[in-house]
Design an enzyme around this catalytic site. Structure first.
Site, PDB file in Angstrom:
ATOM      1  N   HIS A 223      43.270  84.339  81.694  1.00  0.00           N
ATOM      2  CA  HIS A 223      43.595  84.979  82.842  1.00  0.00           C
ATOM      3  C   HIS A 223      45.221  85.697  82.279  1.00  0.00           C
ATOM      4  O   HIS A 223      45.448  86.949  82.993  1.00  0.00           O
ATOM      5  CB  HIS A 223      43.619  84.449  84.199  1.00  0.00           C
ATOM      6  CG  HIS A 223      44.491  83.177  84.212  1.00  0.00           C
ATOM      7  ND1 HIS A 223      44.520  82.111  83.724  1.00  0.00           N
ATOM      8  CD2 HIS A 223      45.850  83.175  85.172  1.00  0.00           C
ATOM      9  CE1 HIS A 223      45.451  81.320  83.900  1.00  0.00           C
ATOM     10  NE2 HIS A 223      46.220  81.970  84.822  1.00  0.00           N
ATOM     11  N   ASP A 224      46.108  84.858  81.845  1.00  0.00           N
ATOM     12  CA  ASP A 224      47.450  85.543  81.797  1.00  0.00           C
ATOM     13  C   ASP A 224      47.592  85.901  80.210  1.00  0.00           C
ATOM     14  O   ASP A 224      48.808  85.631  79.820  1.00  0.00           O
ATOM     15  CB  ASP A 224      48.466  84.491  82.076  1.00  0.00           C
ATOM     16  CG  ASP A 224      48.676  84.422  83.635  1.00  0.00           C
ATOM     17  OD1 ASP A 224      48.369  85.381  84.267  1.00  0.00           O
ATOM     18  OD2 ASP A 224      49.343  83.385  84.307  1.00  0.00           O
ATOM     19  N   LYS A 227      50.871  88.068  79.175  1.00  0.00           N
ATOM     20  CA  LYS A 227      52.183  87.438  79.299  1.00  0.00           C
ATOM     21  C   LYS A 227      52.763  87.584  78.025  1.00  0.00           C
ATOM     22  O   LYS A 227      53.686  87.406  77.713  1.00  0.00           O
ATOM     23  CB  LYS A 227      52.222  86.079  79.744  1.00  0.00           C
ATOM     24  CG  LYS A 227      51.990  85.908  81.328  1.00  0.00           C
ATOM     25  CD  LYS A 227      52.088  84.507  81.843  1.00  0.00           C
ATOM     26  CE  LYS A 227      52.092  84.349  83.339  1.00  0.00           C
ATOM     27  NZ  LYS A 227      52.160  83.149  83.923  1.00  0.00           N
ATOM     28  N   HIS A 252      51.503  92.610  82.982  1.00  0.00           N
ATOM     29  CA  HIS A 252      50.814  91.666  82.247  1.00  0.00           C
ATOM     30  C   HIS A 252      49.154  91.635  82.542  1.00  0.00           C
ATOM     31  O   HIS A 252      48.347  91.354  81.522  1.00  0.00           O
ATOM     32  CB  HIS A 252      51.208  90.072  82.302  1.00  0.00           C
ATOM     33  CG  HIS A 252      50.780  89.381  83.371  1.00  0.00           C
ATOM     34  ND1 HIS A 252      51.333  89.480  85.000  1.00  0.00           N
ATOM     35  CD2 HIS A 252      49.813  88.601  83.769  1.00  0.00           C
ATOM     36  CE1 HIS A 252      50.722  88.818  85.772  1.00  0.00           C
ATOM     37  NE2 HIS A 252      49.518  88.052  84.962  1.00  0.00           N
ATOM     38  N   HIS A 278      42.785  89.340  88.606  1.00  0.00           N
ATOM     39  CA  HIS A 278      43.243  88.331  89.201  1.00  0.00           C
ATOM     40  C   HIS A 278      44.513  88.138  90.216  1.00  0.00           C
ATOM     41  O   HIS A 278      45.013  87.409  90.963  1.00  0.00           O
ATOM     42  CB  HIS A 278      43.404  87.090  88.283  1.00  0.00           C
ATOM     43  CG  HIS A 278      44.543  86.927  87.583  1.00  0.00           C
ATOM     44  ND1 HIS A 278      44.766  88.051  86.488  1.00  0.00           N
ATOM     45  CD2 HIS A 278      45.726  86.334  87.635  1.00  0.00           C
ATOM     46  CE1 HIS A 278      45.963  87.616  85.918  1.00  0.00           C
ATOM     47  NE2 HIS A 278      46.633  86.644  86.406  1.00  0.00           N
ATOM     48  N   HIS A 279      45.261  89.352  90.049  1.00  0.00           N
ATOM     49  CA  HIS A 279      46.390  89.340  91.133  1.00  0.00           C
ATOM     50  C   HIS A 279      46.102  90.495  92.222  1.00  0.00           C
ATOM     51  O   HIS A 279      47.091  90.848  92.571  1.00  0.00           O
ATOM     52  CB  HIS A 279      47.542  89.814  90.250  1.00  0.00           C
ATOM     53  CG  HIS A 279      48.309  88.737  89.657  1.00  0.00           C
ATOM     54  ND1 HIS A 279      49.045  87.575  90.483  1.00  0.00           N
ATOM     55  CD2 HIS A 279      48.651  88.342  88.469  1.00  0.00           C
ATOM     56  CE1 HIS A 279      49.429  86.753  89.360  1.00  0.00           C
ATOM     57  NE2 HIS A 279      49.246  87.195  88.460  1.00  0.00           N
ATOM     58  N   ASP A 307      44.319  80.320  90.962  1.00  0.00           N
ATOM     59  CA  ASP A 307      45.493  80.481  89.956  1.00  0.00           C
ATOM     60  C   ASP A 307      46.712  80.064  91.041  1.00  0.00           C
ATOM     61  O   ASP A 307      47.786  79.414  90.919  1.00  0.00           O
ATOM     62  CB  ASP A 307      45.661  81.809  89.454  1.00  0.00           C
ATOM     63  CG  ASP A 307      46.860  81.976  88.569  1.00  0.00           C
ATOM     64  OD1 ASP A 307      47.235  80.966  88.007  1.00  0.00           O
ATOM     65  OD2 ASP A 307      47.682  83.225  88.741  1.00  0.00           O
TER      66      ASP A 307
END
Length: 371
Positions: A223-224, A227, A252, A278-279, A307
């Protein structure tokens, strides 16, 4: 590293030989049945079972696959054609040779028998040598059929074994890559493992099928991914981020989506979806694309809860870990605002399992003390 076990291929079946070929004879005339059974029993390689009651024979056939069936046409309880029809209705008898024994030479009877699924005919009274030859020829075909089926099962086993190895390697690569990404912002491998597990629990409590749950478990660790494009100075800053730095952090999701876009597998497609969404927030105030409510893909809504919950429970350079119950209370407070209420309810339903998981999977730096 926590990961699911790849599907296990079934063991290859033993090769079928003439020594295991089994014959079934159905004839309600005891004398006729005895004669046919005696003639065929002289061939040592064959095991012969006889039935005077066709209903009893059908019950036996329902639980056992014979390699050839000989059935008389004229029987009182159930005639040969009806018996053949019921045999062919059994999935494991779709290709088994069936010989109709009949003293009736009526063309209509033979056509009806063929339509029902009879493979061959033998006229009564029969010649013993002709009976053995016809049975032998059909059993030779049956042996070839079984050999092909056996080979197909071996090939299926080999293919499943190869796929299983590929899946294991794919999973290992995903977990190693995701752990490398997470270490850039001070997280640990336990963080991605916990988020993946919480996402899986939420998906399961939402009623998603096993394939979806397994896929989200494997896709969530990425998911990240974005980054990787954010500077260490911003990721590891202990103080409050400036607006410019926050804007950089928010990039990101797009970076991760661009890295994972155009995937061909369901796993990579879902990983792309999660990285991008996801954000997002249920009320539309999140970032990524600004979607709201159910327009946000389900995978993104699920991972948003998982998360944030783990981020609250985990120590970071800019904050201590929250107690487990306080983190849970915050997730519930944000239901309908930040989070999909259905996903929050699914988290609640799995809370006992999640609490146990946090006990056995603490952060290396003491997150267990927050539970």
């Amino acid at each position: 590293m926590n990961k699911t076990v790849a599907p296990v291929a079934s063991e290859p079946v033993p090769t079928v030989t003439a020594a295991n070929l089994r014959l079934c004879i159905i004839d309600d005339e005891v004398i006729s049945l005895t004669v046919v059974k005696a003639v065929l029993s002289r061939v040592a390689a064959y095991h012969v079972e006889g039935f005077t009651d066709p209903e009893q024979a059908l019950r036996r056939c329902a639980g056992f696959t014979f390699d050839i069936v000989l059935v008389d046409y004229r029987m009182a309880i159930l005639n040969g054609i009806d018996t053949v029809i019921r045999l062919r209705a059994l999935p494991h008898y779709s290709h088994v040779p069936i010989i109709m024994l009949t003293a009736d030479n009526d063309r209509a009877v033979r056509i009806a028998a063929v339509s029902a699924g009879a493979t061959d005919f033998l006229s009564k009274p029969f010649d013993p040598d002709e009976l053995r030859i016809r049975v032998r020829n059909l059993l030779s075909l049956r042996e070839a059929q079984l050999a092909l089926m056996d080979r197909a099962k071996h090939l299926d086993y080999e293919i499943k074994s190869a796929i299983s190895k590929l899946v294991e390697r794919e999973e290992e690569l995903i977990w190693r890559l995701s752990r490398a990404i997470e270490t850039r912002d001070g997280s640990t491998g336990q963080h991605i493992s916990r988020v993946a597990r919480v996402a899986e629990i939420i998906a399961r409590n939402l009623g998603q099928d096993a394939d979806f749950c397994r896929t989200i478990y494997l896709a969530t660790p990425l998911h990240d991914t974005g980054k990787i494009g954010i500077s260490d100075a911003i990721l590891n800053k202990s103080g409050r981020l400036t607006e410019t730095e926050m804007a950089a952090i928010r990039r990101h999701t797009g970076i991760g989506a661009s890295i994972l876009e155009d995937g061909e597998s369901d796993l990579v497609k879902m990983a792309h979806e999660i990285a991008l969404f996801h954000h997002e927030k249920w009320d539309g105030t999140g970032y990524g694309t600004g979607l709201t409510g159910v327009d946000i893909p389900l995978s993104g809504r699920i991972v948003a809860v998982a998360d944030v919950f783990d981020a609250l429970c985990s120590p970071r350079v800019y904050k201590p870990a929250w107690p487990f119950d306080a983190a849970h209370a915050e997730i519930r407070r944000q239901s309908g605002h930040h989070f999909d209420p259905a996903c929050v309810a699914a988290l609640d339903a799995g809370l006992d399992d999640i609490r146990k998981m946090y006990t056995v999977m603490p952060d290396d730096r003491g997150a267990a003390s927050s539970i």
